[in-house]
Design a protein around this motif. Structure first.
Motif, short mmCIF file in Angstrom:
data_model
loop_
_atom_site.label_atom_id
_atom_site.label_comp_id
_atom_site.label_asym_id
_atom_site.label_seq_id
_atom_site.Cartn_x
_atom_site.Cartn_y
_atom_site.Cartn_z
N ASN A 104 0.83 -1.21 0.00
CA ASN A 104 0.00 0.00 0.00
C ASN A 104 0.86 1.26 0.00
OD1 ASN A 104 -2.20 -1.65 0.10
ND2 ASN A 104 -2.63 -1.34 2.28
N LEU A 105 2.07 1.16 0.55
CA LEU A 105 2.94 2.35 0.66
C LEU A 105 4.00 2.40 -0.45
CD1 LEU A 105 3.48 2.17 4.53
CD2 LEU A 105 2.29 4.01 3.34
N THR A 149 5.26 5.87 -1.90
CA THR A 149 6.05 6.68 -0.98
C THR A 149 7.41 6.04 -0.73
OG1 THR A 149 3.91 6.82 0.13
CG2 THR A 149 5.72 8.06 1.11
N ARG A 171 -3.80 -1.75 8.91
CA ARG A 171 -3.88 -0.32 9.21
C ARG A 171 -2.81 0.07 10.22
NH1 ARG A 171 -4.41 2.86 6.68
NH2 ARG A 171 -4.95 4.95 7.31
N GLN A 219 0.71 -0.21 8.65
CA GLN A 219 0.82 0.81 7.60
C GLN A 219 1.02 2.19 8.23
OE1 GLN A 219 -2.07 0.26 4.47
NE2 GLN A 219 -1.96 2.43 3.90
N ASN A 220 0.31 2.49 9.33
CA ASN A 220 0.48 3.77 10.02
C ASN A 220 1.90 3.93 10.55
OD1 ASN A 220 -1.94 4.94 9.68
ND2 ASN A 220 -2.69 4.65 11.78
N GLY A 243 4.30 4.17 7.68
CA GLY A 243 4.03 5.46 7.04
C GLY A 243 4.67 6.60 7.83
N ASN A 244 4.53 6.57 9.18
CA ASN A 244 5.14 7.60 10.03
C ASN A 244 6.66 7.56 9.93
OD1 ASN A 244 2.83 8.76 10.93
ND2 ASN A 244 2.85 7.82 12.97
N LEU A 267 8.35 6.78 7.44
CA LEU A 267 8.74 7.43 6.19
C LEU A 267 8.55 8.94 6.28
CD1 LEU A 267 7.05 4.95 3.63
CD2 LEU A 267 9.51 5.27 4.01
N LYS A 268 7.35 9.33 6.87
CA LYS A 268 7.01 10.76 6.92
C LYS A 268 8.00 11.54 7.78
CE LYS A 268 2.94 11.85 8.72
NZ LYS A 268 1.59 12.35 8.98
#
Ligand code: ADP
Length: 558
Positions: free
Chosen positions: A420-421, A424, A450, A453-454, A457-458, A460-461
């Motif tokens: 999903n990521l 990014t 979820r 992925q969170n 995702g963090n 990466l962010k």
């Protein structure tokens, strides 16, 4: 399970304690009563044996005394027949008998008149009405007769008459030879034998008239000459026996042993009072009962205290459970409310966005640069609100899925999250490593995707501007849990924020620095808690962060 449903009935720990107390104390008393009953039965048995033995000795004593008297009677009768002087013979013969047994010897002639008496000179006394005269006059049978106690007309004493018929040389009735015996002699041996305070011995005739009796309490035996209550000569009774009876005088329980002496029409009776013999057993019963009462009271006290403590604890527990239930209810009501509100809020937002778009399209050319900027602000605000509401929706959805947990492969979950990521990951040139062998856990696959992925995702962010992101996903077993970690080399988080970042809308940066809603980690925590796990972070500012999730291992959960 529906938490609003309470078990209809439950005994509970205090109930179990009460049942246990009743059983224990009941058991204690049953064994005490059995013990006392056993004592009583033992005493009764030994009383029966004792009474039977005494009766046997008593019978022997009576037989010996009666036959000694009869022997002397027969001998004396022979001497009289030979015309010997009676006084001299009598002196010789009486020495063969115990001195306290026979106190008078008499001869009654054929007409019933006293001819001779050993005590003093014979007076003209008519004895023709006496049983011991008539029985010999009316039958020719030569037998020993033993009378019931009578008041001697010469001696003035109560006496039992032992008599034999005297014959003329031609066989005609010549009179009666009489030995007057002291009734007390027959029962005298019982002065030296302990028959208890209320025991009695009796010599009873087949006419049920008492010949002699001895007892410390004289009221328990009928006086000589009176009738005995029990018929020892009843046809349905054996020659000897032992039986329990209630004393008609004092109402006490007694054990009576009797033996018939058939040829003399007599019976000996030994009557023992259980109350006398029971004294030691009664003392033991008092000690046992007292002990039983003390132990029961102590047990009751201990059980009552324990029961009270348990009831208090159960009440506290019930109050806590009720509190937790009402908390859970209001939480789920709040969640349902948030879900409904956030769902409904999206509709006007879409309307605002739509009309602002229409406005730009229609009046685009006429709008000044400033007006266009204002409208952009409004559209940005609306879309930010949309993502906030989206986040909230997602947050309130966690745990609303009522389908059962099932085994989920964390390896698949991580793969899906990474897929999903992918965009990014590629654009940020991230390096991701996953420790092979990720375990399976029980849960909802969507929520776990979820969660991972969170976190990824963090990572990466919030990567450091100085270096490309490096993310490693690892696992280990700790006790009953699997610990999954997501580690990055990003900007890190100051120690004082380690707890706060898991709260909803908690952000450490402005939107101009990093875009976001502050819902991500709150959502992570909610998902983990829904899976009965924990989440926490270890991080050093400027160096990177490691997020840890503890999830119950499958074997233990199932
Ligand atoms: P959002 O990312 O939308 O701001 P989150 O709840 O995901 O909200 O994160 C809350 C805050 O925690 C973030 O604003 C950020 O400051 C901090 N944070 C989260 N993950 C990381 C990470 N991997 N490295 C550094 N800071 C992080």
């Amino acid at each position: 399970m529906d938490e609003s449903k309470q078990p209809v009935s439950r005994i509970g720990a205090p109930g179990v304690i009460a049942i246990f107390a009743v059983l224990l104390i009941g058991g204690l008393w049953i064994s005490l009563i059995a013990e006392m009953e056993h004592d009583r039965a033992t005493v009764q048995r030994s009383a029966e044996v004792q009474a039977a033995n005494l009766a046997r000795t008593f019978e022997e004593h009576v037989r010996r005394a009666a036959s000694s008297i009869d022997l002397v009677l027969l001998h004396l009768r022979d001497e009289i027949a030979d015309g010997q002087p009676i006084d001299r013979q009598l002196d010789l013969l009486r020495r063969r008998l115990p001195s306290e047994l026979v106190f008078q010897v008499a001869i009654i002639d054929a007409d019933g008149h006293l001819r001779y008496v050993s005590l003093r000179a014979a007076e003209p006394v008519d004895l023709s009405d006496r049983d011991h005269f008539r029985v010999h006059r009316d039958t020719t049978a030569d037998r020993l007769f033993i009378s019931k106690p009578v008041l001697g007309r010469v001696s003035g004493r109560m006496s039992i008459q032992f008599t034999r018929r005297l014959d003329q040389p031609d066989g005609r009735f010549a009179g009666v030879l009489v030995f007057s015996a002291d009734p007390a002699y027959f029962v005298s041996m019982y002065r030296s034998i302990d028959i208890g305070e209320n025991g009695a011995v009796m010599l009873v005739g087949s006419d049920r008239v008492v010949r002699a009796g001895a007892a410390r309490r004289t009221d328990v035996i009928p006086p000589p000459g009176a009738l005995a209550a029990d018929d020892y000569f009843a046809a349905d009774r054996p020659n000897d026996g032992v039986y329990a009876r209630t004393c008609p005088v004092d109402g006490g329980q007694r054990v009576a042993a009797y033996r018939r002496i058939a040829e003399m029409d007599l019976a000996v009776v030994v009557d023992l009072c259980l109350g006398d013999i029971m004294a030691p057993a009664r003392e033991r019963a008092v000690v046992l009962t007292g002990g039983g009462v003390v132990v029961s009271l102590l047990l009751l006290g201990a059980f009552a205290t324990t029961g009270r403590l348990l009831i208090r604890r159960q009440r506290d527990g019930d109050a806590l459970a009720a509190q937790a239930l009402s908390l859970r209810r209001s939480n789920s009501e709040l969640e349902a409310f948030a879900y409904a509100i956030s769902h409904d809020l999206r509709e006007p937002l879409r309307t605002i966005n739509g009309f602002l778009g229409l406005l730009i399209r229609r009046a685009g050319a006429k709008l000044s640069a400033e007006e266009t900027e204002f409208i952009d602000f409004a559209r940005n605000g609306a879309s930010r609100m949309d993502s906030l509401i989206n986040g909230l929706l997602e947050y309130s959805r966690v745990g609303r899925n009522e389908s059962a947990f099932e085994p989920v492969s964390l390896a698949t979950v991580v793969d899906t999250a990474l897929a999903n990521l992918r965009g990014t990951l590629t654009s940020s040139h991230a390096a991701v490593s996953v420790l092979p062998g990720l375990p399976d856990v029980l849960g909802h696959g969507d929520e776990l995707v979820r969660l991972l992925q969170n976190l990824i995702g963090n990572a990466l962010k919030y990567h450091s501007p100085d270096r490309p992101p490096t993310i490693s996903i690892a696992w280990r077993r700790q006790g009953r849990d699997w610990i999954i970690s997501v580690t990055d080399n990003g900007i890190g988080i100051a120690a004082e924020h380690h707890e706060r970042i898991f709260g909803i809308f908690q952000r450490l940066h402005g939107r101009d620095e990093y875009d976001g809603t502050g819902i991500g980690l709150a959502l992570c925590r909610k998902i983990v808690e829904h899976h009965h796990g924990r989440i926490w972070v270890n991080s050093w500012e400027g160096e990177g962060s490691a997020f840890f999730i503890a999830l119950p291992a499958l074997a233990e959960r199932s």
